[in-house]
Design an enzyme around this catalytic site. Structure first.
Site, mmCIF file in Angstrom:
data_model
loop_
_atom_site.group_PDB
_atom_site.id
_atom_site.type_symbol
_atom_site.label_atom_id
_atom_site.label_comp_id
_atom_site.label_asym_id
_atom_site.label_seq_id
_atom_site.Cartn_x
_atom_site.Cartn_y
_atom_site.Cartn_z
ATOM 1 N N LYS A 22 47.538 99.319 6.449
ATOM 2 C CA LYS A 22 48.480 98.193 6.603
ATOM 3 C C LYS A 22 47.708 96.900 6.850
ATOM 4 O O LYS A 22 47.961 95.872 6.208
ATOM 5 C CB LYS A 22 49.402 98.453 7.788
ATOM 6 C CG LYS A 22 50.199 97.240 8.275
ATOM 7 C CD LYS A 22 51.172 97.563 9.380
ATOM 8 C CE LYS A 22 50.584 97.526 10.740
ATOM 9 N NZ LYS A 22 50.410 96.161 11.313
ATOM 10 N N ASN A 23 46.716 96.964 7.741
ATOM 11 C CA ASN A 23 46.044 95.731 8.164
ATOM 12 C C ASN A 23 44.975 95.246 7.201
ATOM 13 O O ASN A 23 44.378 94.196 7.429
ATOM 14 C CB ASN A 23 45.494 95.904 9.586
ATOM 15 C CG ASN A 23 46.637 96.034 10.598
ATOM 16 O OD1 ASN A 23 47.797 95.749 10.267
ATOM 17 N ND2 ASN A 23 46.332 96.504 11.787
ATOM 18 N N ARG A 92 54.944 88.248 12.243
ATOM 19 C CA ARG A 92 54.153 87.199 12.877
ATOM 20 C C ARG A 92 52.732 87.130 12.315
ATOM 21 O O ARG A 92 52.113 86.092 12.291
ATOM 22 C CB ARG A 92 54.121 87.368 14.386
ATOM 23 C CG ARG A 92 53.498 88.640 14.868
ATOM 24 C CD ARG A 92 53.101 88.501 16.284
ATOM 25 N NE ARG A 92 52.470 87.230 16.533
ATOM 26 C CZ ARG A 92 51.226 86.924 16.194
ATOM 27 N NH1 ARG A 92 50.505 87.786 15.513
ATOM 28 N NH2 ARG A 92 50.709 85.734 16.495
ATOM 29 N N CYS A 116 55.210 88.645 20.546
ATOM 30 C CA CYS A 116 55.884 89.880 20.155
ATOM 31 C C CYS A 116 55.800 90.830 21.356
ATOM 32 O O CYS A 116 55.400 90.438 22.446
ATOM 33 C CB CYS A 116 55.232 90.482 18.922
ATOM 34 S SG CYS A 116 53.612 91.126 19.273
ATOM 35 N N ARG A 121 50.529 86.374 21.757
ATOM 36 C CA ARG A 121 49.901 86.229 20.431
ATOM 37 C C ARG A 121 49.627 84.765 20.066
ATOM 38 O O ARG A 121 50.210 84.214 19.147
ATOM 39 C CB ARG A 121 50.747 86.891 19.353
ATOM 40 C CG ARG A 121 51.202 88.288 19.628
ATOM 41 C CD ARG A 121 50.104 89.342 19.682
ATOM 42 N NE ARG A 121 49.451 89.620 18.440
ATOM 43 C CZ ARG A 121 49.864 90.527 17.555
ATOM 44 N NH1 ARG A 121 50.980 91.179 17.796
ATOM 45 N NH2 ARG A 121 49.217 90.746 16.448
ATOM 46 N N PRO A 122 48.768 84.067 20.808
ATOM 47 C CA PRO A 122 48.465 82.672 20.471
ATOM 48 C C PRO A 122 47.773 82.554 19.113
ATOM 49 O O PRO A 122 47.273 83.545 18.571
ATOM 50 C CB PRO A 122 47.523 82.246 21.599
ATOM 51 C CG PRO A 122 46.934 83.498 22.098
ATOM 52 C CD PRO A 122 47.976 84.564 21.925
ATOM 53 N N ILE A 123 47.766 81.351 18.553
ATOM 54 C CA ILE A 123 47.083 81.125 17.260
ATOM 55 C C ILE A 123 46.098 79.965 17.363
ATOM 56 O O ILE A 123 45.704 79.376 16.357
ATOM 57 C CB ILE A 123 48.115 80.848 16.137
ATOM 58 C CG1 ILE A 123 48.989 79.634 16.495
ATOM 59 C CG2 ILE A 123 48.976 82.069 15.870
ATOM 60 C CD1 ILE A 123 49.807 79.121 15.318
ATOM 61 N N ASP A 124 45.663 79.658 18.583
ATOM 62 C CA ASP A 124 44.747 78.525 18.782
ATOM 63 C C ASP A 124 43.456 78.682 17.986
ATOM 64 O O ASP A 124 42.927 77.695 17.440
ATOM 65 C CB ASP A 124 44.443 78.345 20.275
ATOM 66 C CG ASP A 124 43.889 79.623 20.903
ATOM 67 O OD1 ASP A 124 44.539 80.686 20.747
ATOM 68 O OD2 ASP A 124 42.804 79.588 21.499
ATOM 69 N N LEU A 125 42.947 79.904 17.867
ATOM 70 C CA LEU A 125 41.681 80.103 17.146
ATOM 71 C C LEU A 125 41.875 79.863 15.641
ATOM 72 O O LEU A 125 40.986 79.329 14.966
ATOM 73 C CB LEU A 125 41.132 81.511 17.392
ATOM 74 C CG LEU A 125 40.813 81.841 18.859
ATOM 75 C CD1 LEU A 125 40.382 83.297 19.006
ATOM 76 C CD2 LEU A 125 39.752 80.900 19.419
ATOM 77 N N ASP A 310 44.829 99.507 18.759
ATOM 78 C CA ASP A 310 45.965 100.109 18.048
ATOM 79 C C ASP A 310 46.026 101.620 18.229
ATOM 80 O O ASP A 310 46.990 102.250 17.784
ATOM 81 C CB ASP A 310 45.908 99.779 16.556
ATOM 82 C CG ASP A 310 46.116 98.296 16.313
ATOM 83 O OD1 ASP A 310 45.847 97.833 15.194
ATOM 84 O OD2 ASP A 310 46.518 97.596 17.261
ATOM 85 N N ARG A 402 57.225 100.128 10.683
ATOM 86 C CA ARG A 402 56.396 98.956 10.367
ATOM 87 C C ARG A 402 54.983 99.375 9.979
ATOM 88 O O ARG A 402 54.328 98.707 9.182
ATOM 89 C CB ARG A 402 56.328 98.005 11.572
ATOM 90 C CG ARG A 402 57.629 97.261 11.868
ATOM 91 C CD ARG A 402 57.423 96.206 12.926
ATOM 92 N NE ARG A 402 56.259 95.402 12.577
ATOM 93 C CZ ARG A 402 55.499 94.796 13.489
ATOM 94 N NH1 ARG A 402 55.775 94.881 14.783
ATOM 95 N NH2 ARG A 402 54.455 94.087 13.112
#
Ligand code: EPZ
Length: 430
Positions: A22-23, A92, A116, A121-125, A310, A402
């Protein structure tokens, strides 16, 4: 909502083929926007997250169709760079669409992905890396508006080896003039698979799998000989680890086909510590578990090649029935123990302090009704049902869909007593 109904006590036996990852599939689907030629993906898994990504691509003008085992995509008529809001909130991880949209159109607009179940789950990077490539980013009314018309290569050092941020920067940088170097890049196998796909599209990307990735950007990809780009998605190491853990908990002998043993080395090491016998040969992994699992002194989740976050929930479930006391530290996500409360209802015994869990194994869990709170936690509860007395009902099976293509069927094919029940529509009682 659907539920999985598991009756415990049956050992597993047989052989099962591991599906595509999936990933790896999700970022590679995003990267199809960068292909001038039609794309044929083999071993792309049939999952809810993949279906959501395909809906997003469809909204952007990418055509796709499943032809038996092959997923064919054609992005030549893609014509939009504004991500559909609802879909990108549902998925997301679609935040890494910013990279290919910027590389393709010079612009990208998406919603600020919410947190979630497992963390905020930040996205700063992601945003810091894109800014260093010269992308101008505005955030307003929950939207992220990006202008990447003047992207230039840069040397980017990630504060943390974020998988998604590494992928986003890789895909944007293929059209940033000059060379981009990503330091402290994520080293996951899925990053290597993305690099392999980008190279097939004719882009100069190298170093994936190590902490330093180089992208030579700003050039039209080298002309392709063949009129279609074919790529086989690597096997899913988390699905493989989940099935190995299932065998360890239910007992029995199981063989995995289409696995990459090196990608599950850390999981195999912990299952061997728990007393399982594991042999590998080529793409096959054979596990034998005839006794109650032994305690596992310490599992610490870390970026690859460390123990994968995971797989934390699944190993948590195994430790609840191990003979002795085990400890788990979740270093990657701040809120990834939701399955603990449900395992307590099944008779598990553990103490939690912040990101550390100390688990005292019990002889048997007790079947009862539990609820999946997230993808991997739902898988863990299903595995716990295999090792419980009586019947366990795992609600919210859609969350499990999922990341697993019918986990119930996979386990039933190995002899587990498990079925799926779709919740009957509430009948109108008036
Ligand atoms: C990917 O998520 C996977 N998802 C996750 O799998 C996996 O758990 C995770 O990598 C870690 O291996 C996909 O590949 C689609 P990260 P991602 O960015 O990219 C923090 C599953 O079950 N961080 O490596 O979102 C973040 O909060 C899913 O299949 C920042 O602080 O993971 C977390 O604590 C769950 N700022 C840590 O880094 C950022 O900008 C790891 O996140 C980005 C991340």
């Amino acid at each position: 909502m659907a539920s999985l109904i598991v009756t415990g006590g049956r050992p597993l036996s047989g052989t099962i083929r591991v599906s595509g990852a999936k990933n790896a599939a999700l970022p590679i689907l995003a990267a199809t926007l960068l292909s001038k030629e039609p794309v044929a993906l083999y071993d792309c898994p049939h999952l809810r997250d993949v279906a959501n990504m395909l809906s997003i691509l469809n909204a952007l003008g990418v055509h796709w169709a499943w032809e038996e085992a092959v997923l064919r995509l054609d992005a030549s008529s893609a014509n939009a760079y504004v991500m559909p809001q609802g879909l990108s909130k549902e998925l997301r991880s679609s935040i890494f669409m910013l990279g290919p949209l910027l590389a393709r159109f010079g612009h990208a607009v998406c919603t600020f992905p919410g947190g979630c179940e497992i963390g905020h789950r930040p996205i700063d990077l992601h945003l810091k890396g894109l800014t260093m490539l010269g992308v101008e980013i505005r955030e307003e009314h929950g939207l992220i508006l990006c202008d990447g018309c003047a992207m230039r290569g840069a040397e980017i050092h990630l504060d943390y080896p974020s998988v998604g941020a590494t992928e986003n920067i890789m895909m944007a940088a293929v059209q940033a003039k000059g060379e981009t170097v990503i330091q402290n890049a994520a080293r996951e196998p899925e990053i290597e698979d993305l690099q392999s796909f980008l190279r097939k599209l004719g882009y100069g990307v190298s170093g994936a799998g190590s902490s330093t990735i180089r992208i030579v950007g700003g050039r039209v990809p080298s002309v392709m000989e063949e009129e279609c780009v074919s790529h086989r998605i690597i096997p899913d190491r988390i699905v493989a680890g989940t099935m190995l853990c299932a065998a360890a908990m239910a007992g029995g002998e199981v063989t995995l086909q289409n696995a990459v043993p090196a990608h599950v080395a850390s999981v195999m090491a912990k299952l061997r510590e728990a007393g399982c016998a594991i042999q590998t040969e080529g793409d096959r992994i054979h596990i034998t578990a005839h006794a109650r699992p032994r305690e596992i002194k310490l599992i610490e989740t870390l970026p690859y090649p460390g123990f994968p976050t995971d797989m934390q929930a699944q190993m948590f479930a195994l430790c609840t029935i191990a003979d002795g006391t085990s400890m788990i530290v979740e270093n990657v996500f701040e809120n990834r123990f939701k399955h603990g409360a449900e395992l307590l209802r099944m008779g598990a015994s553990f103490t939690q302090k912040d990101r550390t869990i100390v688990i005292r194994g019990v002889e048997r869990l007790m079947g009862t009704r539990v609820a999946a709170r997230d993808l991997r936690g739902g898988a863990a509860l299903t595995l716990a049902g295999l090792a419980a007395d009586g019947e366990t009902v795992v609600e919210n099976a859609e969350l499990i869909d999922r990341g697993y293509d019918r986990l119930d069927r996979m386990l039933a094919s190995l002899g587990a007593q498990i079925r799926r029940e779709e919740e009957k529509e509430e009948r109108n009682t008036q």
